[in-house]
Motif scaffolding. Structure first.
Motif, short mmCIF file in Angstrom:
data_model
loop_
_atom_site.label_atom_id
_atom_site.label_comp_id
_atom_site.label_asym_id
_atom_site.label_seq_id
_atom_site.Cartn_x
_atom_site.Cartn_y
_atom_site.Cartn_z
N MET A 65 20.09 93.45 69.57
CA MET A 65 19.21 92.56 70.33
C MET A 65 18.10 92.04 69.41
O MET A 65 17.61 92.78 68.55
CB MET A 65 18.60 93.29 71.54
CG MET A 65 19.61 93.87 72.51
SD MET A 65 20.87 92.70 73.06
CE MET A 65 20.03 91.90 74.41
N PRO A 66 17.70 90.78 69.60
CA PRO A 66 16.81 90.16 68.61
C PRO A 66 15.44 90.81 68.44
O PRO A 66 14.89 90.79 67.34
CB PRO A 66 16.66 88.72 69.11
CG PRO A 66 17.17 88.72 70.51
CD PRO A 66 18.16 89.84 70.61
N ASP A 67 14.88 91.39 69.50
CA ASP A 67 13.54 91.98 69.36
C ASP A 67 13.56 93.49 69.22
O ASP A 67 12.50 94.11 69.20
CB ASP A 67 12.65 91.55 70.52
CG ASP A 67 12.18 90.12 70.33
OD1 ASP A 67 11.32 89.89 69.47
OD2 ASP A 67 12.74 89.21 70.99
N ILE A 68 14.75 94.09 69.17
CA ILE A 68 14.83 95.54 69.00
C ILE A 68 15.13 95.83 67.53
O ILE A 68 16.18 95.47 67.01
CB ILE A 68 15.93 96.16 69.91
CG1 ILE A 68 15.63 95.83 71.38
CG2 ILE A 68 16.01 97.67 69.69
CD1 ILE A 68 16.65 96.36 72.37
N ASP A 69 14.14 96.45 66.86
CA ASP A 69 14.25 96.63 65.41
C ASP A 69 14.59 98.06 65.03
O ASP A 69 14.47 98.42 63.86
CB ASP A 69 12.91 96.28 64.74
CG ASP A 69 12.39 94.92 65.20
OD1 ASP A 69 13.19 93.98 65.26
OD2 ASP A 69 11.18 94.82 65.50
N GLY A 70 14.94 98.87 66.00
CA GLY A 70 15.24 100.25 65.65
C GLY A 70 15.25 101.10 66.90
O GLY A 70 15.19 100.58 68.02
N ALA A 71 15.30 102.41 66.69
CA ALA A 71 15.38 103.31 67.84
C ALA A 71 14.60 104.58 67.58
O ALA A 71 14.47 105.02 66.44
CB ALA A 71 16.84 103.64 68.12
N LEU A 72 14.08 105.13 68.67
CA LEU A 72 13.51 106.48 68.62
C LEU A 72 14.48 107.33 69.45
O LEU A 72 14.68 107.08 70.65
CB LEU A 72 12.09 106.50 69.20
CG LEU A 72 11.33 107.83 69.08
CD1 LEU A 72 11.24 108.30 67.63
CD2 LEU A 72 9.91 107.68 69.64
N VAL A 73 15.10 108.29 68.78
CA VAL A 73 16.24 109.00 69.35
C VAL A 73 15.90 110.46 69.58
O VAL A 73 15.58 111.17 68.63
CB VAL A 73 17.44 108.91 68.37
CG1 VAL A 73 18.68 109.54 69.01
CG2 VAL A 73 17.71 107.47 67.95
N GLY A 74 15.94 110.91 70.82
CA GLY A 74 15.63 112.30 71.12
C GLY A 74 16.88 113.17 71.02
O GLY A 74 17.32 113.54 69.93
N GLY A 75 17.48 113.48 72.17
CA GLY A 75 18.62 114.39 72.25
C GLY A 75 19.70 114.15 71.21
O GLY A 75 20.21 115.10 70.59
N ALA A 76 20.06 112.89 70.98
CA ALA A 76 21.17 112.58 70.07
C ALA A 76 20.78 112.71 68.60
O ALA A 76 21.62 112.48 67.72
CB ALA A 76 21.71 111.18 70.36
N SER A 77 19.53 113.08 68.32
CA SER A 77 19.17 113.30 66.90
C SER A 77 19.30 114.77 66.51
O SER A 77 19.06 115.13 65.37
CB SER A 77 17.73 112.82 66.64
OG SER A 77 16.78 113.69 67.25
N LEU A 78 19.66 115.61 67.47
CA LEU A 78 19.71 117.05 67.18
C LEU A 78 21.00 117.46 66.46
O LEU A 78 21.05 118.49 65.81
CB LEU A 78 19.57 117.85 68.48
CG LEU A 78 18.17 117.78 69.13
CD1 LEU A 78 18.21 118.35 70.54
CD2 LEU A 78 17.14 118.52 68.28
N LYS A 79 22.03 116.64 66.61
CA LYS A 79 23.30 116.96 65.93
C LYS A 79 23.48 115.98 64.78
O LYS A 79 23.45 114.76 64.98
CB LYS A 79 24.47 116.79 66.91
CG LYS A 79 24.50 117.86 67.98
CD LYS A 79 25.90 117.92 68.59
CE LYS A 79 25.92 118.83 69.79
NZ LYS A 79 26.45 118.17 70.98
#
Ligand code: PGA
Length: 248
Positions: free
Chosen positions: A224-238
Motif C-alpha cells: 500500500m502506498p502509505d504503509i512503509d513497514g510493519a511493527l510485528v508482535g506475535g509473528a516476530s517471536l519465531k
C-alpha cells in the motif's frame, strides 16, 4: 524514497538465552536488502541481541524508556543507558504501555524529546480502540495523539521518528485491519504530519502498520502506498515467521 522498515516487538517474551537462539537461527537465513529490520526486546535481552546482530545491519530496539537521564526512578531505564549498550531504537507510547502503565500523550511527548536528545531513534505508536472505531472517531483520535506526541519537536527531529499506526482492536487479536483500512489511516497520519511540518517532511517520514501482521498478509499491506513497514508482535517471536515477513 522511503526505505521500508520492519520491526519485531517481542513484548514480554524471551530470556537472553532464548534471544540468542533466535538471533542465531534468524541470521542463518536473513538476506540483507533495502528493507531496514529491527527487534524490540525486553531490557535484559538487549545486550545479547546487540552482540548477536553485530555486522548484520539488524537494529536493536528497547520497548520503553524514561524521560530523565538518571534519578530516583526505581525500575526505570534511561535513553542514555540504552544508547550506551548499542541500542538504536526505542518504541514509545505502545498502546499496552498507555493502557496498563498509564502513559499519556504528555509522557509520550517527553519521552520522544529525550530519545531524540540522547540519539535514540523513536518508534512512536498511535491507534484507536474498538469503541472509538465503531463510533467513527478513529481519525479525530489518532490526529489528537499525533499532534500531542510531536508538540515542540523540530522538523529535523521529526524525520527521525518512525510512526506505527496500530489499531488496538487488531493487536494480538488475529483481526488485521484490511489493507484499505490500514492504508487509509497511514495516509491520514501522513496528512496530519503534513499539516504540522509540510509535505517535504511528511513525504519522507516512515509510517508502519501494526496489528496481527503475519507472513500471509505482510506483502499486501506493505504494497500500500502509505504503509512503509510493519511493527510485528506475535509473528516476530519465531525466526521463520519473522523472516518471511522481512523478506516480503
Ligand atoms: P501483534 O502485535 O502483531 O501481535 O498484533 C503488534 C504490536 O503490538 O506491536
Amino acid at each position: 524514497m522511503r526505505i521500508p522498515f520492519i520491526a519485531g516487538n517481542w513484548k514480554m517474551y524471551k530470556t537472553p538465552k532464548e534471544a540468542k537462539a533466535f538471533a542465531e537461527e534468524f541470521k542463518k537465513s536473513y538476506e540483507a536488502s533495502s528493507v531496514k529490520v529491527a527487534i524490540a526486546a525486553p531490557f535484559v535481552d538487549l545486550e545479547t541481541l546487540v552482540k548477536a546482530f553485530k555486522g548484520t545491519g539488524i537494529g536493536v530496539a528497547a520497548q520503553n524508556m524514561h524521560w530523565e537521564s538518571e534519578g530516583a526512578y526505581t525500575g526505570e531505564v534511561s535513553a542514555e543507558m540504552l544508547k550506551s549498550i548499542g541500542v538504536t531504537y526505542c518504541i514509545i507510547g505502545h498502546s499496552e504501555r498507555r493502557q496498563y502503565f498509564k502513559e499519556t500523550d504528555a509522557t509520550v511527548n517527553k519521552k520522544l524529546k529525550k530519545a531524540l536528545a540522547a540519539g535514540l531513534l523513536p518508534i512512536l505508536c498511535v491507534g484507536e480502540n474498538l469503541k472509538t472505531r465503531e463510533a467513527g472517531g478513529e481519525k479525530e483520535f489518532v490526529e489528537k495523539q499525533t499532534v500531542a506526541a510531536f508538540k515542540g519537536i523540530s522538523a529535523e527531529d521529526a524525520k527521525k521518528i518512525t510512526i506505527a499506526y496500530e489499531p488496538i482492536w487488531a493487536i494480538g487479536t488475529g483481526k488485521t485491519a484490511t489493507p484499505k483500512q490500514a492504508q487509509d489511516m497511514c495516509a491520514f497520519v501522513r496528512k496530519t504530519l503534513k499539516k504540522i511540518y509540510g509535505s517535504e517532511v511528511s513525504e519522507e517520514m516512515i509510517i508502519q502498520y501494526g496489528g496481527s501482521v503475519k507472513p500471509a498478509n505482510a506483502s499486501e499491506l506493505m504494497n500500500m502506498p502509505d504503509i512503509d513497514g510493519a511493527l510485528v508482535g506475535g509473528a516476530s517471536l519465531k525466526p521463520g515467521d519473522f523472516l518471511e515477513i522481512v523478506h516480503f
